[in-house]
Scaffold this motif. Sequence first.
Motif, PDB file in Angstrom:
ATOM      1  N   LYS A   1      -0.839  13.024  -2.307  1.00  0.00           N
ATOM      2  CA  LYS A   1      -0.486  11.623  -2.512  1.00  0.00           C
ATOM      3  C   LYS A   1       0.946  11.422  -2.045  1.00  0.00           C
ATOM      4  CE  LYS A   1      -3.363  12.463  -6.407  1.00  0.00           C
ATOM      5  NZ  LYS A   1      -3.723  13.771  -5.816  1.00  0.00           N
TER       6      LYS A   1
ATOM      7  N   VAL B   1       4.570   9.487  -1.671  1.00  0.00           N
ATOM      8  CA  VAL B   1       5.398   8.664  -2.564  1.00  0.00           C
ATOM      9  C   VAL B   1       6.759   8.390  -1.926  1.00  0.00           C
ATOM     10  CG1 VAL B   1       6.473   8.528  -4.851  1.00  0.00           C
ATOM     11  CG2 VAL B   1       4.274   9.693  -4.585  1.00  0.00           C
TER      12      VAL B   1
ATOM     13  N   ILE C   1       1.525  16.252  -4.375  1.00  0.00           N
ATOM     14  CA  ILE C   1       2.315  15.050  -4.096  1.00  0.00           C
ATOM     15  C   ILE C   1       3.363  15.353  -3.029  1.00  0.00           C
ATOM     16  CG2 ILE C   1       3.974  13.394  -5.067  1.00  0.00           C
ATOM     17  CD1 ILE C   1       2.472  13.663  -7.732  1.00  0.00           C
TER      18      ILE C   1
ATOM     19  N   CYS D   1       6.803  13.670  -1.173  1.00  0.00           N
ATOM     20  CA  CYS D   1       7.828  12.615  -1.169  1.00  0.00           C
ATOM     21  C   CYS D   1       8.197  12.291   0.278  1.00  0.00           C
ATOM     22  CB  CYS D   1       9.052  13.083  -1.943  1.00  0.00           C
ATOM     23  SG  CYS D   1      10.368  11.838  -2.041  1.00  0.00           S
TER      24      CYS D   1
ATOM     25  N   VAL E   1       2.064   5.492  -3.183  1.00  0.00           N
ATOM     26  CA  VAL E   1       2.722   4.991  -4.391  1.00  0.00           C
ATOM     27  C   VAL E   1       4.217   4.854  -4.144  1.00  0.00           C
ATOM     28  CG1 VAL E   1       3.200   5.428  -6.848  1.00  0.00           C
ATOM     29  CG2 VAL E   1       1.004   6.142  -5.859  1.00  0.00           C
TER      30      VAL E   1
ATOM     31  N   ILE F   1       1.616   8.727 -11.287  1.00  0.00           N
ATOM     32  CA  ILE F   1       1.394   8.626  -9.843  1.00  0.00           C
ATOM     33  C   ILE F   1      -0.070   8.899  -9.517  1.00  0.00           C
ATOM     34  CG2 ILE F   1       1.901   9.704  -7.609  1.00  0.00           C
ATOM     35  CD1 ILE F   1       4.755  10.213  -8.689  1.00  0.00           C
TER      36      ILE F   1
ATOM     37  N   TYR G   1      -2.714   6.126  -8.064  1.00  0.00           N
ATOM     38  CA  TYR G   1      -3.411   6.465  -6.824  1.00  0.00           C
ATOM     39  C   TYR G   1      -4.917   6.254  -6.964  1.00  0.00           C
ATOM     40  CZ  TYR G   1      -5.182   9.380  -2.997  1.00  0.00           C
ATOM     41  OH  TYR G   1      -5.846   9.844  -1.893  1.00  0.00           O
TER      42      TYR G   1
END
Length: 210
Positions: free
Chosen positions: A3, A5, A28, A30, A51, A116, A120
């Motif tokens: 995911k 972010v 995740i 970044c 996100v 998060i 998602y």
Amino acid sequence: MRKTVIVVEDDRGLREQLAEILENAPDIECLGTFGSAEDALPQILEKNPDVVLMDIKLPGMSGIQCVSEIKKARATMQIIMVTVYEDSERIFRALKAGANGYLVKSSPPEQLLEAIRDAYKGGAPMSSHIARKVVQHFHLLGPSPTETENLSPRERQVLDLLSMGFIYKEIGSKLDIGTETVRTYVKNICQKMHVRGRLEAVARHRAESY
């Protein structure tokens, strides 16, 4: 799938701390951190993260204004407010701008990561005491029968399941419909209830159920 972010936070120390938490999560990624809405906005629209973690009080354009601008261009982007502010006015200004969740900065790292993941998947993560403020707000407003009575039986089913905490995929499975169909129902529900997002719709529905 990881995911993605983006973090928008003007406090450098906290910004770096958030980035470190994200980088240590195996699922995740970044994509960047920014200290102002002006710097973040074009990158958010270009990189299209799953996100966004957004502070409210930023230099120049506020986080709430930034959320509003993001939603104009990316209506389905998931935005979680991460802030020290817990007063009702800021909470509802953020939600009305289109925020999908609201966490206080004192939230532990695992709660942030779960928020998060929840956003998602279509959830509406909130710190428990923030959620209580939202429910209390709509409870004080009183029921709005003219709005909820307009919902079709299937829309009521979807809203009930949302209120129970089920995500879109789970709702689709329970009702034997596709995830995109669930999204369409939620969009119609929000329009009929005159709210900006599913989080407000769920809070109002819970308040009316008391």
